[in-house]
Every structure is written in C-alpha cells, then in structure tokens.
Design an enzyme around this catalytic site. Sequence first.
Site, PDB file in Angstrom:
ATOM      1  N   SER A 170      17.723  16.393 -19.323  1.00  0.00           N
ATOM      2  CA  SER A 170      16.696  17.425 -19.241  1.00  0.00           C
ATOM      3  C   SER A 170      17.176  18.636 -20.023  1.00  0.00           C
ATOM      4  O   SER A 170      18.369  18.941 -20.035  1.00  0.00           O
ATOM      5  CB  SER A 170      16.436  17.812 -17.777  1.00  0.00           C
ATOM      6  OG  SER A 170      15.681  19.002 -17.694  1.00  0.00           O
ATOM      7  N   HIS A 180       0.834  -1.213   0.000  1.00  0.00           N
ATOM      8  CA  HIS A 180       0.000   0.000   0.000  1.00  0.00           C
ATOM      9  C   HIS A 180       0.866   1.260   0.000  1.00  0.00           C
ATOM     10  O   HIS A 180       0.447   2.312   0.481  1.00  0.00           O
ATOM     11  CB  HIS A 180      -0.935   0.022   1.213  1.00  0.00           C
ATOM     12  CG  HIS A 180      -1.820  -1.177   1.310  1.00  0.00           C
ATOM     13  ND1 HIS A 180      -2.977  -1.299   0.590  1.00  0.00           N
ATOM     14  CD2 HIS A 180      -1.692  -2.326   2.020  1.00  0.00           C
ATOM     15  CE1 HIS A 180      -3.557  -2.466   0.871  1.00  0.00           C
ATOM     16  NE2 HIS A 180      -2.788  -3.112   1.724  1.00  0.00           N
TER      17      HIS A 180
END
Length: 461
Positions: A298, A172
Amino acid sequence: MNPLYAVSPLDGRYAGRTEPLREYASEAALMRARVRVEVEYLVALADLDATPLELDDSARGRLRDLYEEFDEDDADLIKRIETEGYRDYSATNHDVKAVEYFVRENLPEGAESAASWIHFALTSEDVNNLAYRLLVRGAVESVLLPELRAVRDALGDLAREYADVPMLARTHGQPATPTTFGREMAVFASRLGRAIGRVKDARDGLQGKLAGASGTYAAHVAAYPDVEWPAFAREFVERLGLERAPLTTQVNPCDDLAELFDALRGANNVLLDLDRDAWRYVSDRYLGQEAAEGETGSSTMPHKVNPIDFENSEGNLSKANSDLVFLGDYVTSSRLQRDLSDSTVKRNVGAAFAYCLLGYVKLQAGLGKVVPNEQVMREDLESTPEIIGEAVQTILRREGHTDAYERVKDLTRGRRVTLEDFRDLFEELDVDEATREELLNLTPAGYTGVAGEMAGSLDEE
C-alpha cells in the site's frame, strides 16, 4: 515499440506475459497460417490425377519452407504487397491476395508453371477460416491448456497436503457445518478438470471449410467436373488436423468457435469462483501470504500484503469472459452469405485468449504464495459451536425424537451459544447413555464427515 506507449496493456504492461500467444495471435502469425493453407492446397492439387500440375519432392519441400521458415522479412513483404505494391504488383488492399502473390513470388526454380494454380477456385474465406482455426487450435493446445492444467495441479497439491485441516464452511455467508481446506480445493480441482475436458473436446471439434465462393464448389466443378471435390476437401481439411464442415455458405458458420469460446468461459467461471473465495479466505486470515522482498502493499499502509494476484486474475478473467461472449455471439451471424464485420472481429480472438492467459498465470502466482493458517481456522471453529447443531438434531432424529430440529433451533437460532449450552441440553434429553456420550463427544473441528478422504480421492477421478 516502447511498451509504455502501447494502446493496449496486452502489448504494454503485460507484454512479457502475453508473449507466448504471439505465435498464434499476431498479424504475422495469421500471414504464416495463410501461407501454409495456400501451399498445402497447391500440393494437394498436384496430387490430383485430373490436374496437369506436377511438384516433385524438392519443390514441395521448398514450398513448405515458406511457412516453416516464415520470418519477419516475409511478413513485411506481404504487408508491402498489400499496402504499397511490389515489383509488377500494385497494392492489393487485400490481405489474402497479398499472400497469394507472396507465394507466387517465391515459387521454387522449375515450378514457375504452378503460378496459375495458387488459390485455384478458392475464395478468401476458404483460406481464412482454415488459417484461423489452425491458430486457435495451436493457442489452446500449446498455451492455454498447459496453464489451466498447471492451475488444476496446484489445486490438487493443496487438496492432498491439507486434506484433513478442518475449516468453517459458510453458506449464504453464514457459518455452516465444517469442511476441510483440502476438500474445498479438491472441489475446485475437480470442477476445473471437467472444464478442461470440455475445452479439449471443443478444440478437437474445430471444423474447417473448403468449398468455394458460395460453398457449392461451383468453380471447382466448372474446371474439373469429374473430380469428387467434397471428398477432396474432406481429405485436405483433415490433413490439416481439423474436421470438415460439410455444409456451409461462403463463410464457415463458426458454431465450432462459439463452442470453444463457451468452454473457455466455463473454465474461467470456475476460476473466478476460486479467485473470490481465495480473496475471502485471505480477508478472514484463513490464508496467509508470503510477502515478496521489497514489495509495496500500500502506498500509505506499510503493513499490508494485498491479495493482488487473485484480484488481478479476477479482473482479467472477467474481461476475457466478456470478450468470449461477444465473440461467440458475433462470429456465428452474418448478413446472408458474407460481410466483413466478422473479419475485423476475429482479429480480437487473440486478445480474449491473452486475458485468459493473464488470469491463469496470476492465479497460479496467488496459489503459490498462500499458506493455510490452521490456528486461525481452528479458533474460528471453536468460537462457533452452534455448527454442531446439524449433527445433534440428526442423531436425535435417528433415536426417534421428532422434535429434534425444533429443540436445537430454539437453542441456537439467532443466539450465541457455547458447548456447555449443548451439554446442558444433552443432560436433559431422554436418550440412552451411549447416545448421550456420542453427543458429548461432538466438536466443531471433528465434525467434518469424510471430507479428508474426499480430498485424498481426487486422483481417482
């Protein structure tokens, strides 16, 4: 054509990577496969005692050369027959009929009388369904399965090399009990191995149809009522390496193709799961990436080394699955006996396979660049001592403490704790000294059960 002007990235940006599929997914490949079916059917008719057709070994060899040596000029000629006409033939506007005329034009010397036997009693679907399955089988066997096996092997290598490297697991999204990086990779390798088995089974289960215009052998029986045409069809289809579909309408129902598409989608789902986990591991710095010389991560942030291979794989596999679901749903339905919507849809099978191929290749590239950061993994474990809570409450249960779960829960749930907090708890417990010592020796990095052995046992599956 300049790839920069291609409509699809499969033939543009990714043309070099999808090239292995051209042999199985191009229009020329489909033409070649149709020629193969027509030629082999002609040869099979010559083997029937009932027919007056005779082809000696030389003629059979030269006929088989039509598909074994099929080249660009041959493909261009078939297209010309279809769209423009050729010699005494008007434009057929029918791709299978164009193939029939191509074979007729190339009959070997001395075998001209075979012209009337080409495509004898067949419907186009007899040729098409067999041709497509020959191409699909070849693409899966020669292109997709080797790449899937390469991914599985890469995962196996990671599993064995890092079998004992402890790592925080999450359920989870929250810190759970520890595992090892090798075991996590072994889980994916094992899942992928089973998925590959399903793909192989589906490939081996491809079924071909040869039964005439409505699937009843009506024209065959009208010409030669004493021939056991279903037995003939079985032998012919099996000689092509396919199973025979015994009951069909004019169309092969394509349930076999749907099973194959679903099996590929299952394998892709395993890899999508891996792509997303690997992306998270890179984000958490559990995995470092080798930077390519001169590569830009980038346009504005020079420091970045992006997990682009995993992202690219995820995108392409998602696209592949979307196409595979559509194909599986569409090709298994038809309006009564036949309509041509399935014909245009089947031409996109190669695109679905191409997106699969891109996903597999990019995932391999990603796996080849990553290196587990053992220090970061250990630091994360040491900063999350509450994960030994499961071990503590389990040992206390063994010793008869019915409130073990509640005591550990009160100590750890929603709180930051340290190993010292646990040790204070251990000092308060009513347990014998051996048990207390057992508890005191618990550490996050040491609480991995038999994870390392499980990763190492991958070869035994």
